[in-house]
Design a protein around this motif. Structure first.
Motif, PDB file in Angstrom:
ATOM      1  N   SER A 463      23.183  11.739  12.350  1.00 34.40           N
ATOM      2  CA  SER A 463      23.736  12.027  10.957  1.00 34.40           C
ATOM      3  C   SER A 463      23.441  10.984  10.144  1.00 34.40           C
ATOM      4  O   SER A 463      23.963   9.668  10.423  1.00 34.40           O
ATOM      5  N   ILE A 464      22.967  10.962   9.045  1.00 33.42           N
ATOM      6  CA  ILE A 464      22.806  10.124   7.879  1.00 33.42           C
ATOM      7  C   ILE A 464      24.110  10.247   6.926  1.00 33.42           C
ATOM      8  O   ILE A 464      24.830   8.875   6.859  1.00 33.42           O
ATOM      9  N   PHE A 465      24.675  11.119   6.792  1.00 34.43           N
ATOM     10  CA  PHE A 465      25.626  11.358   5.913  1.00 34.43           C
ATOM     11  C   PHE A 465      27.174  10.526   6.788  1.00 34.43           C
ATOM     12  O   PHE A 465      27.889  10.066   5.829  1.00 34.43           O
ATOM     13  N   SER A 466      27.127  10.585   7.788  1.00 33.85           N
ATOM     14  CA  SER A 466      28.416  10.041   8.516  1.00 33.85           C
ATOM     15  C   SER A 466      28.419   8.617   8.083  1.00 33.85           C
ATOM     16  O   SER A 466      29.722   8.120   8.235  1.00 33.85           O
ATOM     17  N   ARG A 467      27.332   7.989   7.967  1.00 36.41           N
ATOM     18  CA  ARG A 467      27.453   6.358   7.549  1.00 36.41           C
ATOM     19  C   ARG A 467      27.671   6.441   6.121  1.00 36.41           C
ATOM     20  O   ARG A 467      28.291   5.568   5.487  1.00 36.41           O
ATOM     21  N   VAL A 468      26.656   7.286   5.303  1.00 36.58           N
ATOM     22  CA  VAL A 468      26.346   7.018   3.789  1.00 36.58           C
ATOM     23  C   VAL A 468      27.421   7.514   2.725  1.00 36.58           C
ATOM     24  O   VAL A 468      28.050   6.998   1.966  1.00 36.58           O
ATOM     25  N   PHE A 469      27.530   8.870   3.194  1.00 34.92           N
ATOM     26  CA  PHE A 469      28.624   9.776   2.407  1.00 34.92           C
ATOM     27  C   PHE A 469      29.666  10.727   3.308  1.00 34.92           C
ATOM     28  O   PHE A 469      29.400  11.890   3.285  1.00 34.92           O
ATOM     29  N   GLY A 471      32.153  11.799   3.256  1.00 33.06           N
ATOM     30  CA  GLY A 471      32.941  12.937   2.783  1.00 33.06           C
ATOM     31  C   GLY A 471      32.213  14.315   2.469  1.00 33.06           C
ATOM     32  O   GLY A 471      32.667  15.244   2.476  1.00 33.06           O
ATOM     33  N   GLN A 472      30.930  13.828   2.621  1.00 36.87           N
ATOM     34  CA  GLN A 472      29.943  15.364   2.452  1.00 36.87           C
ATOM     35  C   GLN A 472      29.704  15.761   3.825  1.00 36.87           C
ATOM     36  O   GLN A 472      28.991  16.755   4.006  1.00 36.87           O
ATOM     37  N   VAL A 473      30.199  15.293   5.037  1.00 36.11           N
ATOM     38  CA  VAL A 473      30.117  15.905   6.340  1.00 36.11           C
ATOM     39  C   VAL A 473      31.383  16.874   6.302  1.00 36.11           C
ATOM     40  O   VAL A 473      32.585  16.319   6.572  1.00 36.11           O
ATOM     41  N   LYS A 474      30.793  18.196   6.510  1.00 38.09           N
ATOM     42  CA  LYS A 474      32.054  19.122   6.352  1.00 38.09           C
ATOM     43  C   LYS A 474      31.929  20.018   7.655  1.00 38.09           C
ATOM     44  O   LYS A 474      30.840  20.217   8.348  1.00 38.09           O
ATOM     45  N   ASN A 475      33.236  20.099   8.349  1.00 36.94           N
ATOM     46  CA  ASN A 475      33.082  20.628   9.620  1.00 36.94           C
ATOM     47  C   ASN A 475      32.178  19.943  10.777  1.00 36.94           C
ATOM     48  O   ASN A 475      31.589  20.757  11.612  1.00 36.94           O
ATOM     49  N   GLY A 476      31.873  18.666  10.589  1.00 35.34           N
ATOM     50  CA  GLY A 476      31.252  18.092  11.608  1.00 35.34           C
ATOM     51  C   GLY A 476      29.704  18.098  11.351  1.00 35.34           C
ATOM     52  O   GLY A 476      28.769  17.847  12.120  1.00 35.34           O
ATOM     53  N   ILE A 477      29.457  18.891  10.082  1.00 30.70           N
ATOM     54  CA  ILE A 477      27.836  19.273  10.007  1.00 30.70           C
ATOM     55  C   ILE A 477      27.279  18.244   8.845  1.00 30.70           C
ATOM     56  O   ILE A 477      27.661  18.130   7.948  1.00 30.70           O
ATOM     57  N   ASP A 478      26.254  17.412   9.323  1.00 30.65           N
ATOM     58  CA  ASP A 478      25.572  16.453   8.517  1.00 30.65           C
ATOM     59  C   ASP A 478      24.715  17.529   7.490  1.00 30.65           C
ATOM     60  O   ASP A 478      23.746  18.273   7.974  1.00 30.65           O
ATOM     61  N   PRO A 479      24.791  17.531   6.336  1.00 31.86           N
ATOM     62  CA  PRO A 479      23.827  18.522   5.444  1.00 31.86           C
ATOM     63  C   PRO A 479      22.558  18.278   5.598  1.00 31.86           C
ATOM     64  O   PRO A 479      21.857  19.064   5.397  1.00 31.86           O
TER      65      PRO A 479
END
Lengths: 723, 157
Positions: A463-469, A471-479
């Motif tokens: 997951s990139i977003f869990s480090r960078v943004f 808040g955009q990881v919803k329900n554990g899903i990296d967009p």
């Protein structure tokens, strides 16, 4: 506080320059324009993001709040302003914006460049800024001539009185225009009146870049600066056990040797002094957090995680029931490696810190991030910090990260002197935020009539977003991990997408086209496999799944026609197709390849690309971005993979991380579709289709289905043995 | 003291003999058009002319460059091929990020000095040591052909 500084600067500029300055402020309620005077009176919520200044010497200055990394924004953004203004293109100059609130992207509320958004986010504000200035200049001229405004028009840097043929240049009108109220909703040009927008206007940065004059971050010099070099751990999380500070300090011109969080930094009066000093440190490191990590151990972990149950990112219909009952099912597992950005300009940053000031010169995609970091590190206020964005020698997402800035600021603080930090290529390659590796398993069903009835897609990806943004990881899903799959264009009645997040010590980040760079490959390879299982032509099969997705349908149809899909090829050549929507743009590509009978190397002879990105600003830049993305995607498809060894990165330079070279680059034809649909991005979406188009062409040429990237000869050979 | 002749000018620099010529050109003499890319002669960003030939300045210890005529991107326009190549680069809008382009231009102009009418294959071969991450290769080929035609006409557009 921030806005008061902004307003003061605004006033200073407009008073001193005797020109007119327009600020465009995007509020949640729409766009509003403010003159310098009005801006000064505005409340604290005022946050203008675009400046346009016309000076009495007839020069139109456009301040560009986005980073130029080759994608052409130093040309395309001024084009938009100049066209609405009816300026003379020869009199348009651009200036890069410092990092400041007023230059923040109106949609994001941050100053940064990425996601193929520059034109999408800035098109309207820039048009409004240009149109307002034009209207004010016309009013000024009409006032001087005492004629109705309706009898005046702007034309290439002048305002003309149509009846008497009198004219005044913009420069002669600035003083008068500055006293005119800013129109609240200036009339935009109708599109058929565009003079520059839609034309292949030559780039403003090309002359300097052809003469060695363009200043990149690495070209910065500051009075009294020292050079900095860093000894870095060879394995993830490794800590220094010992280092020989005295030996480093004995090296000519070395002044400091100080530990920082990412290693041991050495400062010296010359670059060679800094690097020799660094080597003299002879740092002994511990083994790090996972000493056994290597390429094979990582792949094993990814493969093992395929067995895990993922988080459901999309679930249409009843995939399980349909798969169980289907007359024909297919299954495939795809494996993609970690990739380096490998920007040609290695990471670098120059910092000068004074008692109440901090100045930073950096090739960055993330001005707001740099400014916030500098505030945190120095304790200074934003108005005491100047962030200069230089030209970027490549970005591709790598320069969204601010790791090199953090290092440079910490070293400058410790040294008490300005410093220039330059990473060697080896540091750049070993300390990247990599394009994530991806292992995906897809199962699909085709019915008796050859229709795709079910698609079950499991993605194992960091997951990139869990480090960078986060808040955009919803329900554990990296967009990013599911992009291009969860929102695939294909109309499959039973579709399930599952995401298994995998955490490893390898840091991951945005890499040109992000999730689509891997998911485009798996989706477009699998749909091709399904077409063959259904006994259908790959183009026909795809078109059948796109009946309600007309933009995707149209690019696919166009590329097939332009490539001569139905025409016979030379002997031993094969043709493959792929389409993928990302960043709002629809792209389809056809590749023509041959596979060497002896060594199984792939030669790509020709690529045809069709693109629908909606309204066009500069077709030459669109073509260049398509070709550039295809070359980068082809390089990844055929050559690139980061190797890991002994707990860290094994790859180090272009000898063991080869990039595609000139002789391997095919002719690439680009066809831009005239489209009035919503505007899409252009920097990234050309990349995802090329790898699957080539893999599908390899299958067409040789019958070998390659499900692993990069498609090196040994990979093709291994795939051949499996079939 | 090391003495170098760069772009027709004599420069004296106080650097160790083993420092790569690249760093002396770029950081000591501040002729920053010559770029650092890999430090191993793998990418071509640092290409300069040494006695008229394209060389990787990151691979030449500065002491070995003494007594030789060095030309960098800043002065390549003083040669007929360099002038034609630069002009063609602008006409064809070759650069994107631009970082590798000094090296590309130095290599291309050395090619045209040695072979004024190269084929596509000869261009590919000669320039294969120069990497461009933006993928400007197709326009590079076109610009080299254009420069070749311009040179034939005597450098007049």
């Amino acid at each position: 506080m921030k806005t008061s500084i902004t307003r003061r600067e605004f006033l200073q500029k407009s008073l001193a320059g005797a020109g007119i300055a327009i600020a465009v402020s995007i509020t949640p309620y729409g766009t509003k324009l403010l003159s310098a005077e009005e801006a000064a009176k505005e409340g604290p919520d005022f946050s203008p993001n675009v400046w346009l200044t016309i000076t009495p010497d007839d020069i139109v200055h456009v301040i560009v709040n986005k980073s130029e990394m080759g994608q052409g924004v130093y040309t395309s953004m001024p084009m938009i302003v100049a066209d609405e203004l009816d300026a003379d293109w020869k009199q348009v100059r651009m200036t890069e914006a410092l990092a400041a609130d007023k230059y923040k992207d109106p949609i994001w509320g941050r100053q940064s460049t990425g996601g193929s958004t520059t034109i999408r986010h800035m098109y309207k504000p820039l048009r409004i800024a240009g149109a307002a200035a034009r209207q004010m200049l016309i009013s000024a001229a009409a006032d001087i001539w005492k004629v109705p405004e309706s009898e005046c028009e702007a034309y290439r840097g002048t305002v003309r009185h149509i009846v008497t043929k009198r004219s005044l240049t913009f420069g002669k009108l600035t003083e008068k225009a500055a006293s005119i109220p800013v129109p609240k909703s200036p009339a935009l040009k109708s599109e058929d009146k565009f003079d520059l927008i839609g034309s292949p206007v030559e780039r403003l940065d090309v002359p300097d870049k052809s003469r060695g004059k363009a200043m990149f971050g690495i070209d910065t010099f500051v009075e009294g600066m020292q050079y900095a070099a860093i000894a870095r751990p060879p394995a993830y999380g490794a800590k220094p056990l010992s280092f020989d500070k005295d030996a480093a300090m004995k090296v000519r011109t070395v002044s400091h040797a100080v530990p920082i969080p990412t290693g041991i930094a050495v400062c010296a009066g010359t670059p060679e002094g800094a690097w020799k000093g660094r080597d003299a440190l002879d740092v002994k490191w511990d083994k790090g957090i996972e000493p056994g990590l290597d390429t094979a151990s990582l792949e094993k972990k990814f493969m093992a995680d395929l067995a895990k149950e993922g988080i459901t990112a999309r679930n249409d219909g009843d995939v399980k029931t349909v798969l169980d009952a289907a007359p024909k099912t297919i299954e495939a597992t795809y494996v993609l490696p970690y990739l380096s950005h490998a920007t040609m300009e290695p990471m670098n940053c120059t910092v000068a810190i004074g008692p109440a000031s901090c100045e930073i010169w950096v090739p960055t995609q993330n001005q707001t991030g740099v400014l916030e970091l500098a505030e945190k590190e120095t304790g200074l206020k934003p108005d005491q910090i100047k962030v200069h964005t230089t030209y970027l020698g490549g970005g591709f997402g790598r320069r969204f990260e601010i790791d090199v800035v953090e290092e440079a600021v910490k070293i400058a603080k410790a040294a008490g002197k300005p410093i220039k930090l330059i990473w060697k290529r080896e540091e750049d390659m070993k300390h990247d935020f990599y394009r994530p590796a991806n292992v995906s398993r897809i199962e699909g069903a085709v019915d008796e009539k050859g229709r795709m009835t079910a698609w079950s897609h499991k993605i194992v990806c960091p997951s990139i977003f869990s480090r960078v943004f986060p808040g955009q990881v919803k329900n554990g899903i990296d967009p990013a991990a599911v992009e291009g799959v969860r929102n695939m264009e294909y109309e499959v009645p039973n579709l399930r997408v599952e995401y298994v997040r995998i955490d490893t010590p390898v840091p991951v980040g945005f890499w040109r086209s992000v999730g689509s760079s891997h998911n485009g490959f798996t989706v477009e390879s699998f749909v091709d496999e399904a077409a063959h299982a259904a006994g259908k032509d790959p183009v026909e099969f795809r078109l059948g799944l796109l009946k309600n997705h007309l933009r995707a349908y149209r690019v696919l149809e166009t590329v097939a026609e332009k490539a001569g899909w139905a025409k016979p090829l030379q002997k031993a050549q094969g043709r493959g197709v792929a389409q993928h929507m990302s960043f709002g743009s629809y792209i389809a590509q056809v590749a023509e390849v041959s596979v060497d009978k002896k060594d199984r190397s792939i030669k790509v002879h020709r690529v045809v690309c069709a693109v629908d990105c909606g309204p066009i600003v500069n077709p030459a830049i669109i073509t260049a971005q398509m070709r550039g993305a295809i070359v980068m995607g082809l390089s990844a498809a055929l050559k690139e993979a980061i190797a890991f060894a002994k707990g860290g990165v094994g790859s180090s330079n272009f000898d063991n991380y080869p990039l595609l070279r000139m002789a391997d680059v095919p002719d690439i034809e680009v066809h831009i579709i005239k489209s009035k649909d919503e505007m899409g991005g252009i920097g990234e979406p050309g990349l995802p289709p090329i790898a699957p188009a080539v893999a599908n062409a390899v299958f067409n040429a040789s019958g070998i289905r390659v499900r692993r990237l990069p498609m090196k000869p040994e990979t093709v050979l291994a795939a051949m043995k499996k079939v | 003291m090391i003495t170098l002749e760069i772009n027709g000018k004599q420069h004296s620099v106080d650097v160790p003999a083993d420092v790569p010529l690249l760093w002396v050109i770029r950081e000591h003499l501040r002729l920053t058009g010559t770029k650092f890319g890999c430090g191993k002669g793998l990418c071509g960003s640092c290409t300069v002319h040494v006695d008229g030939k394209a060389e990787r300045s990151c691979q030449i210890p500065v002491a070995e460059a003494q007594g030789k005529k060095i030309t960098t991107i800043e002065a390549v326009a003083s040669t007929p091929s360099g002038a034609a190549v630069q002009k063609a680069w602008v006409a064809e809008d070759v650069p994107q990020c631009g970082y590798c382009q000094s090296g590309q231009i130095m290599t291309a102009s050395a090619l045209l000095s040695a072979n004024p009418k190269p084929t596509d294959a000869q261009i590919d071969e000669y320039l294969s040591g120069n990497l461009c991450r933006c993928g400007t290769y197709q326009r590079i080929r076109k610009a080299v052909h254009k420069a070749s035609r311009e040179m034939k006409k005597g450098g007049k557009p």
